[in-house]
Design an enzyme around this catalytic site. Structure first.
Site, short mmCIF file in Angstrom:
data_model
loop_
_atom_site.label_atom_id
_atom_site.label_comp_id
_atom_site.label_asym_id
_atom_site.label_seq_id
_atom_site.Cartn_x
_atom_site.Cartn_y
_atom_site.Cartn_z
N CYS A 2 -26.92 0.60 -12.21
CA CYS A 2 -26.17 1.86 -12.14
C CYS A 2 -27.05 3.03 -12.61
O CYS A 2 -27.49 3.06 -13.75
CB CYS A 2 -24.92 1.75 -13.00
SG CYS A 2 -23.99 3.29 -13.09
N CYS B 254 -14.82 1.32 -15.22
CA CYS B 254 -15.45 2.61 -14.88
C CYS B 254 -14.40 3.71 -14.96
O CYS B 254 -14.10 4.41 -13.98
CB CYS B 254 -16.08 2.52 -13.50
SG CYS B 254 -17.33 3.79 -13.23
N TYR C 238 -7.45 7.11 3.17
CA TYR C 238 -7.73 6.05 2.19
C TYR C 238 -6.94 4.78 2.54
O TYR C 238 -7.50 3.68 2.63
CB TYR C 238 -7.37 6.50 0.76
CG TYR C 238 -7.23 5.31 -0.16
CD1 TYR C 238 -8.36 4.65 -0.62
CD2 TYR C 238 -5.97 4.79 -0.48
CE1 TYR C 238 -8.24 3.51 -1.39
CE2 TYR C 238 -5.85 3.65 -1.24
CZ TYR C 238 -6.99 3.02 -1.69
OH TYR C 238 -6.87 1.88 -2.44
N CYS D 71 -19.45 0.57 -19.91
CA CYS D 71 -20.67 0.18 -19.19
C CYS D 71 -21.23 -1.14 -19.71
O CYS D 71 -21.81 -1.92 -18.95
CB CYS D 71 -21.72 1.27 -19.27
SG CYS D 71 -21.17 2.82 -18.53
N GLU E 211 0.83 -1.21 0.00
CA GLU E 211 0.00 0.00 0.00
C GLU E 211 0.86 1.26 0.00
O GLU E 211 0.55 2.23 -0.67
CB GLU E 211 -0.95 0.01 1.21
CG GLU E 211 -2.10 -0.97 1.12
CD GLU E 211 -3.14 -0.59 0.06
OE1 GLU E 211 -3.22 0.58 -0.33
OE2 GLU E 211 -3.86 -1.50 -0.39
N ASP F 108 -10.79 6.66 -2.54
CA ASP F 108 -9.89 7.58 -3.23
C ASP F 108 -10.65 8.09 -4.46
O ASP F 108 -11.85 7.84 -4.62
CB ASP F 108 -8.56 6.90 -3.60
CG ASP F 108 -8.75 5.85 -4.68
OD1 ASP F 108 -9.91 5.52 -4.99
OD2 ASP F 108 -7.74 5.37 -5.22
N CYS G 151 -19.84 -3.93 -17.77
CA CYS G 151 -19.83 -3.75 -16.32
C CYS G 151 -20.81 -4.69 -15.62
O CYS G 151 -21.96 -4.82 -16.04
CB CYS G 151 -20.17 -2.29 -16.00
SG CYS G 151 -20.16 -1.96 -14.23
FE1 SF4 Z 1 -19.28 2.73 -14.12
FE2 SF4 Z 1 -21.93 2.48 -13.93
FE3 SF4 Z 1 -20.75 2.25 -16.29
FE4 SF4 Z 1 -20.41 0.36 -14.46
S1 SF4 Z 1 -22.32 0.88 -15.49
S2 SF4 Z 1 -18.81 1.24 -15.78
S3 SF4 Z 1 -20.41 1.57 -12.57
S4 SF4 Z 1 -20.82 4.08 -15.02
#
Ligand code: SF4
Length: 222
Positions: free
Chosen positions: A209, A193, A121, A200, A41, A139, A203
């Site tokens: 989201c 992200c 953090y 997205c 870290e 962070d 994701c």
């Molecule tokens: Fe980021 Fe939301 Fe896109 Fe996932 S869906 S990459 S959390 S903006």
């Protein structure tokens, strides 16, 4: 935030499942040794993983315990740190080792904060990884993910925004795997992200989201 409380564990679970499959394999993540984790870290505070990794390995090889690090000379530590930059970190690391060798390993965020060179953090990250404390490590990367999940439209630097994101993140942290969860958010922020053009469509939490639903992901955080 539009997600109902029942969906919050679903978000945490999906992020953890994604991490188990797609998270970065980093050597310190395989260990339960607080010294090795603390060292990683500190080294990675202002250093890329690819660069920091060999330094981490060299430190562990030459100074395998916190007592060895505490007893090392300034010259030896500066030699091991050479090329990594931000040399103040080497001094803080040495002071931290001396303190830990004297008082024992910290337990929880509050005690980690008392170690030289450890800010909020890193203290939260270490408390969650080493001690299993259910606390979010926040962070800039984590702020980006959480502010998008909630489609938070206020400037992120205000104390109201910080309090909101903290309490939101606290709800999200996986209760059984807080350390892995914080690392998962970090990996998600870097792999998918991203500040620009977030992926997205790949994701794991795209359906939950708020910023993605609103089409505002790239506008968050403000
Ligand atoms: Fe980021 Fe939301 Fe896109 Fe996932 S869906 S990459 S959390 S903006």
């Amino acid at each position: 935030m539009k997600q109902s409380p029942t969906e919050i564990p679903a978000v945490a679970e999906k992020i953890i499942q994604w991490y188990d499959k797609s998270g970065r394999h980093l050597p310190w993540r395989e260990l339960r040794n607080p010294y090795a984790i603390w060292l990683s870290e500190v080294i990675l505070q202002q250093t890329r993983v690819e660069q920091g990794r060999s330094y981490w390995e060299r430190f562990l090889q030459e100074l395998p315990t916190v007592e060895d690090l505490a007893a090392a000379s300034d010259t030896q530590i500066k030699g091991l740190w050479s090329g990594l930059g931000y040399y103040r970190r080497a001094d803080l690391l040495h002071r931290g080792a001396k303190q830990i060798a004297r008082t024992g390993w910290p337990q929880g965020t509050k005690e980690w904060l008392e170690v030289p060179g450890i800010g909020p953090y890193t203290a939260a990250a270490l408390a969650s990884i080493v001690d299993g404390e259910v606390v979010p490590a926040l962070d800039g990367n984590a702020f980006r993910v959480y502010s998008r999940l909630a489609d938070w439209s206020e400037p992120i630097e205000t104390s109201r925004s910080k309090a909101f994101i903290y309490s939101l993140a606290l709800n999200f942290v996986h209760p059984k795997r807080p350390g892995d969860f914080n690392q998962a958010v970090m990996d998600l922020a870097q792999a998918l992200c991203t500040p620009k053009k977030p992926k997205c469509n790949e994701c794991p939490v795209q359906e939950l989201c708020d910023a993605r639903s609103a089409g505002s992901a790239e506008l968050r955080p403000v």
